[in-house]
Design an enzyme around this catalytic site. Structure first.
Site, PDB file in Angstrom:
ATOM      1  N   ALA A  77       0.846  -1.194   0.000  1.00  0.00           N
ATOM      2  CA  ALA A  77       0.000   0.000   0.000  1.00  0.00           C
ATOM      3  C   ALA A  77       0.880   1.241   0.000  1.00  0.00           C
ATOM      4  O   ALA A  77       2.107   1.153  -0.087  1.00  0.00           O
ATOM      5  CB  ALA A  77      -0.914  -0.012   1.220  1.00  0.00           C
ATOM      6  N   ASN A  78       0.273   2.423   0.074  1.00  0.00           N
ATOM      7  CA  ASN A  78       1.035   3.659   0.243  1.00  0.00           C
ATOM      8  C   ASN A  78       0.319   4.546   1.256  1.00  0.00           C
ATOM      9  O   ASN A  78      -0.765   4.208   1.723  1.00  0.00           O
ATOM     10  CB  ASN A  78       1.253   4.361  -1.106  1.00  0.00           C
ATOM     11  CG  ASN A  78      -0.056   4.801  -1.727  1.00  0.00           C
ATOM     12  OD1 ASN A  78      -0.761   5.647  -1.185  1.00  0.00           O
ATOM     13  ND2 ASN A  78      -0.397   4.212  -2.872  1.00  0.00           N
ATOM     14  N   ARG A  79       0.898   5.679   1.579  1.00  0.00           N
ATOM     15  CA  ARG A  79       0.410   6.502   2.689  1.00  0.00           C
ATOM     16  C   ARG A  79      -0.694   7.475   2.331  1.00  0.00           C
ATOM     17  O   ARG A  79      -1.054   8.325   3.142  1.00  0.00           O
ATOM     18  CB  ARG A  79       1.576   7.280   3.309  1.00  0.00           C
ATOM     19  CG  ARG A  79       2.591   6.400   3.977  1.00  0.00           C
ATOM     20  CD  ARG A  79       3.598   7.238   4.760  1.00  0.00           C
ATOM     21  NE  ARG A  79       4.720   6.416   5.167  1.00  0.00           N
ATOM     22  CZ  ARG A  79       4.675   5.602   6.228  1.00  0.00           C
ATOM     23  NH1 ARG A  79       3.589   5.551   6.976  1.00  0.00           N
ATOM     24  NH2 ARG A  79       5.733   4.861   6.527  1.00  0.00           N
ATOM     25  N   ALA A 100      -3.556   7.965  -5.436  1.00  0.00           N
ATOM     26  CA  ALA A 100      -2.155   7.552  -5.442  1.00  0.00           C
ATOM     27  C   ALA A 100      -2.133   6.083  -5.847  1.00  0.00           C
ATOM     28  O   ALA A 100      -2.112   5.177  -5.014  1.00  0.00           O
ATOM     29  CB  ALA A 100      -1.539   7.752  -4.057  1.00  0.00           C
TER      30      ALA A 100
END
Ligand code: C5P
Length: 218
Positions: A29-31, A95
């Protein structure tokens, strides 16, 4: 009417991160918090647009008047976006993970041997795909999170992805997950640097610009 300049318009917004499964219990995942994208969706709806918000996994409430489609992976987001077209405008704030994992069908086990290697496969670029689609929205807007050479990278990204506008974010500070944002609006006409402001204000400013731009469109 002046206070609902986007009445009768359909606008697609992507927001949030994507989760790319490694196996049935793990993911990459990403932030991204989804806050900027959700704020954009809400601001467009407040100006009267019918908004389809394609959201990655986030824990945010749906803004009033927004139609929401929840997805997990980049491929699911691409599919949901294709199904949501046609639209008068598309604002891609998500994102999206650049790569997905060639996922295992079963949980990967420690077997005492070598650590497993992940094979990454490039994900579709949803923004570039929408910008090149036969039913391309009249206005295609991308976001660009950069930590350096913010404007140069955004100018290049606008051309490469055939977006009309890129909203360039300087994420070298505390933008991811934070309340405020410092953006530059990159268009064919040039670059406008906006003062640092709350994500809701960025969203309202952008929604108003989108309303102005669609004014002349049939
Ligand atoms: O190339 P980069 O990820 O920096 O581009 C960011 C912009 O492209 C954002 O608008 C993002 O939503 C969009 N994007 C996309 N699909 C991808 C990667 C990025 O729509 N696979």
């Amino acid at each position: 009417p002046a206070h609902r300049p986007l009445a009768g318009r359909h606008i697609l917004v992507t927001a949030g991160p994507t989760h790319e499964p490694i196996d049935p219990v793990r993911y990459i995942a990403n932030r991204s918090s989804g806050r900027q994208g959700f704020a954009v969706a809400g601001a467009l709806a407040a100006l009267g647009a019918r908004v389809t918000l394609i959201a990655g996994p986030v824990t945010l409430p749906t803004p009033p008047g927004v139609g929401r489609v929840d997805v997990e992976t980049a491929c699911q987001m691409a599919q949901a976006v294709a199904e949501a077209l046609p639209a008068d405008a598309a604002v891609m704030v998500a994102a999206v993970a650049d790569w997905r994992v060639e996922a295992a069908g079963q949980k990967v086990k420690k077997d005492g041997g070598a650590a497993p290697a992940l094979t990454l496969v490039e994900n579709p670029d949803i923004l570039a795909t929408v910008a090149a689609a036969p039913n391309r929205p009249a206005l295609v807007v991308g976001f660009a999170a950069e930590t350096e050479h913010v404007i140069d990278h955004a100018v290049a990204k606008r051309l490469r992805k055939r977006a009309d506008w890129i909203v360039a974010n300087d994420v070298s500070g505390d933008v991811f997950g934070g309340d405020a944002n410092s953006v530059h609006l990159v268009t064919a006409e040039g670059v406008e640097s906006w003062e640092r402001m709350g994500k809701d204000d960025v969203a309202r400013g952008l929604a108003q610009r989108i309303a102005d731009a669609l004014q002349g469109e049939p």
